[in-house]
Design a protein around this motif. Structure first.
Motif, mmCIF file in Angstrom:
data_model
loop_
_atom_site.group_PDB
_atom_site.id
_atom_site.type_symbol
_atom_site.label_atom_id
_atom_site.label_comp_id
_atom_site.label_asym_id
_atom_site.label_seq_id
_atom_site.Cartn_x
_atom_site.Cartn_y
_atom_site.Cartn_z
ATOM 1 N N PHE A 3 -26.585 73.262 63.285
ATOM 2 C CA PHE A 3 -26.120 72.107 64.037
ATOM 3 C C PHE A 3 -24.603 72.194 64.170
ATOM 4 C CE2 PHE A 3 -29.561 68.896 64.670
ATOM 5 C CZ PHE A 3 -30.586 69.778 64.404
ATOM 6 N N PRO A 24 -26.964 60.066 63.402
ATOM 7 C CA PRO A 24 -28.396 60.361 63.616
ATOM 8 C C PRO A 24 -28.640 61.662 64.381
ATOM 9 C CG PRO A 24 -27.700 58.417 64.884
ATOM 10 C CD PRO A 24 -26.583 58.770 63.969
ATOM 11 N N ARG A 290 -23.671 64.115 73.164
ATOM 12 C CA ARG A 290 -24.670 65.017 73.751
ATOM 13 C C ARG A 290 -24.051 65.827 74.884
ATOM 14 N NH1 ARG A 290 -30.233 61.452 73.030
ATOM 15 N NH2 ARG A 290 -31.121 62.931 74.504
ATOM 16 N N LEU A 295 -25.999 69.165 75.304
ATOM 17 C CA LEU A 295 -27.373 68.782 74.982
ATOM 18 C C LEU A 295 -27.922 67.936 76.131
ATOM 19 C CD1 LEU A 295 -26.850 67.702 71.262
ATOM 20 C CD2 LEU A 295 -28.417 69.499 72.029
ATOM 21 N N PRO B 318 -36.272 78.008 59.960
ATOM 22 C CA PRO B 318 -35.187 77.212 59.381
ATOM 23 C C PRO B 318 -34.252 76.557 60.398
ATOM 24 C CG PRO B 318 -34.731 79.568 59.130
ATOM 25 C CD PRO B 318 -36.118 79.457 59.699
ATOM 26 N N ASP B 319 -34.220 77.038 61.641
ATOM 27 C CA ASP B 319 -33.269 76.491 62.601
ATOM 28 C C ASP B 319 -33.974 75.599 63.619
ATOM 29 O OD1 ASP B 319 -31.289 75.839 64.296
ATOM 30 O OD2 ASP B 319 -30.716 77.893 64.813
ATOM 31 N N MET B 320 -33.740 74.295 63.510
ATOM 32 C CA MET B 320 -34.399 73.340 64.403
ATOM 33 C C MET B 320 -33.629 73.073 65.681
ATOM 34 S SD MET B 320 -36.023 70.250 62.213
ATOM 35 C CE MET B 320 -37.421 70.558 61.127
ATOM 36 N N TYR B 321 -32.451 73.656 65.850
ATOM 37 C CA TYR B 321 -31.570 73.184 66.922
ATOM 38 C C TYR B 321 -32.161 73.380 68.318
ATOM 39 C CZ TYR B 321 -27.209 71.763 69.149
ATOM 40 O OH TYR B 321 -26.264 71.094 69.897
ATOM 41 N N TYR B 324 -34.861 70.864 68.848
ATOM 42 C CA TYR B 324 -34.200 69.555 68.989
ATOM 43 C C TYR B 324 -33.731 69.375 70.436
ATOM 44 C CZ TYR B 324 -29.630 67.086 67.850
ATOM 45 O OH TYR B 324 -28.510 66.291 67.781
ATOM 46 N N LEU B 325 -33.139 70.421 70.976
ATOM 47 C CA LEU B 325 -32.687 70.412 72.367
ATOM 48 C C LEU B 325 -33.891 70.220 73.311
ATOM 49 C CD1 LEU B 325 -29.948 72.839 73.552
ATOM 50 C CD2 LEU B 325 -31.874 72.341 75.041
ATOM 51 N N MET B 328 -35.101 66.570 73.259
ATOM 52 C CA MET B 328 -34.221 65.679 74.022
ATOM 53 C C MET B 328 -34.471 65.813 75.523
ATOM 54 S SD MET B 328 -30.485 65.862 72.299
ATOM 55 C CE MET B 328 -30.203 65.278 70.623
ATOM 56 N N ILE B 336 -33.787 60.446 67.918
ATOM 57 C CA ILE B 336 -33.881 61.423 66.831
ATOM 58 C C ILE B 336 -32.928 61.018 65.712
ATOM 59 C CG2 ILE B 336 -33.595 63.857 66.202
ATOM 60 C CD1 ILE B 336 -34.194 64.685 68.977
ATOM 61 N N HIS B 337 -33.376 61.143 64.485
ATOM 62 C CA HIS B 337 -32.521 60.868 63.326
ATOM 63 C C HIS B 337 -32.602 62.064 62.383
ATOM 64 C CE1 HIS B 337 -32.027 56.526 64.328
ATOM 65 N NE2 HIS B 337 -33.176 56.738 64.933
ATOM 66 N N MET B 338 -31.563 62.881 62.392
ATOM 67 C CA MET B 338 -31.551 64.060 61.538
ATOM 68 C C MET B 338 -30.711 63.757 60.295
ATOM 69 S SD MET B 338 -33.445 66.054 63.323
ATOM 70 C CE MET B 338 -33.301 67.556 62.345
ATOM 71 N N GLY B 340 -29.234 66.151 58.244
ATOM 72 C CA GLY B 340 -28.254 67.173 57.842
ATOM 73 C C GLY B 340 -28.725 68.036 56.688
ATOM 74 N N LYS B 341 -30.036 68.048 56.436
ATOM 75 C CA LYS B 341 -30.568 68.799 55.298
ATOM 76 C C LYS B 341 -31.067 70.182 55.719
ATOM 77 C CE LYS B 341 -33.266 65.986 52.577
ATOM 78 N NZ LYS B 341 -34.204 64.839 52.369
ATOM 79 N N VAL B 343 -33.580 73.086 56.135
ATOM 80 C CA VAL B 343 -35.027 73.036 56.369
ATOM 81 C C VAL B 343 -35.755 73.823 55.283
ATOM 82 C CG1 VAL B 343 -36.859 73.794 57.940
ATOM 83 C CG2 VAL B 343 -34.753 72.778 58.857
ATOM 84 N N VAL B 349 -36.714 66.194 56.719
ATOM 85 C CA VAL B 349 -35.363 66.512 57.209
ATOM 86 C C VAL B 349 -34.902 65.573 58.322
ATOM 87 C CG1 VAL B 349 -35.455 68.937 56.532
ATOM 88 C CG2 VAL B 349 -36.257 68.265 58.815
#
Lengths: 379, 379
Positions: A3, A24, A290, A295, B318-321, B324-325, B328, B336-338, B340-341, B343, B349
């Motif tokens: 991120f 968030p 974003r 994004l 391990p990479d959700m980015y 996530y994109l 969105m 979305i509420h991430m 920062g942990k 994975v 997370v």
């Protein structure tokens, strides 16, 4: 996780609320702030204290950031170009931002792309102001320093050549504009991303008191759909033509004869968009983040029929806490946004949002809370 | 300004989201976190890294805080009493919090005040478990360590005395409970302030997968108004009788024969209340802060007909980015509420919230996003 890190220059309330919106989203937020007491510096984890006018400070700050964005428009254009040359994405970029920094450049560009503006030109001295007045409907004339003005600062309304001396004293270029006979002020807020996606928030009515934004009503009451659409299209077109990335606020005059003219541009989250925190599906702050990260943008549509924002200005009494408690007790639906700033008379220290179906009620609740916090209403 | 300082013990996502909710309230937020990498430690300005089990660390942290509250229930009761003796308000206080720390104490208290619970008693060994089973409808029986369990940890469902050996190995007291024949799980979330004001959120349906909260639907679909009211009243009564200050989550079983029984209590913002961030006028986090500061509470009513929360668990990737994109882009209304942990498979997370008028649509959108982020849905 990969991120990204967003670096924001400037520690004011816009940075504070952008950080809040970024939590968030899971992004890392880094702040360059003038002092540790600044509004955002109190709440952001990763704060660098330093002077944004110093290129070395900016460069050191930008290292490790995936993108640089702004709480204000005061970073020198040449510094932004230097960061870009270092390979750091700067959003909005210097070529866009200059239009929000220099009102002369802004007017020239809007003319070139055919955007309706008040009649204007750069003037050289009081005699030239008189000539400008004579070319149109005469005095009064609005004079603005092309750089550095905000919230009524750097703006004069003059009624004669004699009154026009002061703006020239600083030795900076001065822009003359006709005093527009407007019915009201509107603002069209849009957000644009580097890949060209853009969203438009509903056009709002913005009410100023002594040159400072006081009340914003979303959407603007009684605005003809055709005019609202025109204003949104105008803002989207400006964003595209100027290459804006992030939030763009286009402040507009609605004239008595049914036209809209562009007053000012701001390329960052803007006071006229604060209502979106509680009134829109996606706030201007979340969409700014974003956008600068490229994004996909969030839905800007309203969640309530009416949302009203009223700024909380400092009054004579420095401690707002008991008033704040009173406001919460009086209206459990009230959304208070405090900036952590010391109270000084007239200083923006927070805002309140209210929403609902009945505009009179929504307006009354917001005005009462803001007035009570300021101390101008004691119940 | 005399805006107060809230000290929160524990750096998990609940602290992260409480900080987020505290920013607009203008309060100062101070965090005691185990490591600088913890979810909240990444985003809070004022972070102390230290061990909450060490009284000196706690005492040093509490200095300069106007109130101490918690991200988790693991702070030793005697330490909380020591802080109170030092004059620091601890909210919820140790006398209340012990009911969320010790399931034996909780059951005894709920029995004493006449709150319906599953049949239960403290058991001493596998033979005693068999006796407990025989006293009721036989096996299966649920065994829980009285302290330290959460998210399915410290909980066993046993079908015989032979299977009942493991819970006793740790040498801590074990509580036996009947395996309730429930239709579904509900949660009643309430917030109570020191001066006794209390608000109740709509009762939600909570769906667990492998003992971990997966989906929350607000309000619980098809719940008879009478039963909803009963659950809210029960939660308000528990908060009052136990002297809870702050957020209280009462996890409930809705039985096949139309009763509600208390499963667990949590005295902090709770997973079953995350929907309120985007679905209620005032979120559980904002109301928890308001409660511990003895500020008037905000309106807990829903803003949408339906709000759905689905937890985002870590998957194999391990990479959700990029996921996530994608999410969105697919759903501009998705919240979305991430956290920062990093994975890890099965680790919470983040979560997503969706809202709207059509429950099927709202559910599908939330489940799709959470599944896509985890990697169990690839479109």
């Amino acid at each position: 996780m990969t991120f990204p890190v967003v670096g924001m220059v400037g520690g004011g309330q816009l940075a504070r609320m952008t950080h809040e919106a970024g939590i968030p989203l899971g992004i890392r937020f880094k702040l360059l702030s003038d002092t540790p007491q600044d509004s955002a510096a109190q709440v952001v984890h990763d704060v660098v204290i330093g002077d944004y006018r110093d290129l070395d400070t900016l460069r050191a700050f930008a290292r490790g950031c995936d993108v640089i964005t702004f709480d204000h428009e005061h970073v020198p254009t040449e510094h932004l170009r230097a960061l870009e040359a270092d390979g750091i994405p700067v959003r909005p970029g210097p070529d866009a931002l200059v239009h929000a920094q220099d009102k002369g450049v802004m007017r020239a560009k809007l003319d070139a792309i055919g955007v309706p503006c008040p009649r204007h030109r750069i003037v050289s001295d009081p005699a030239d102001v008189a000539a400008f007045a004579a070319e149109g409907d005469g005095f009064p004339v609005v004079l603005k320093t092309v750089r550095g003005g905000y919230d009524g600062k750097g703006v004069w309304v003059v009624r004669s050549a004699e009154e026009a001396a002061e703006p020239f004293r600083a030795g900076v270029p001065v822009l003359a504009e006709e005093k527009v006979d407007f019915v009201r002020e509107l603002a069209a807020n849009v957000v644009r991303s580097p890949h060209g996606q853009a969203v438009a928030y509903p056009v709002v009515e913005s009410q100023q008191v002594n040159g400072v934004c006081d009340t914003v009503i979303a959407p603007a009451p009684g605005l003809a759909e055709e005019l609202a659409l025109k204003a949104e299209e105008l803002a989207l077109r400006i964003a595209k033509e100027l290459g804006v990335v992030g939030h763009l606020a286009v402040e507009l005059f609605q004239t008595r004869d049914g036209r809209i003219l562009v007053n000012e541009l701001a390329m960052r989250p803007h006071n006229s968009g604060h209502w979106s925190q509680d009134g829109a599906i996606t706030s201007q702050f979340a969409n700014h983040v974003r956008a600068v990260l490229d994004l996909p943008l969030g839905d800007p549509r309203p969640r309530a029929r009416w949302t009203v924002m009223v700024n909380v200005l400092g009054g004579d009494y420095p401690d707002m806490y008991s008033a704040y408690l009173h406001c919460m007790a009086r209206d459990p639906q009230l959304k208070i946004h405090m900036y952590g700033k010391d109270v000084k008379p007239g200083r923006k220290v927070g805002h309140v949002n209210t929403y609902g179906d009945d505009l009179d009620d929504v307006l009354e609740r917001a005005r009462h809370a803001a007035g009570y916090l300021r101390g101008t209403i004691t119940e």
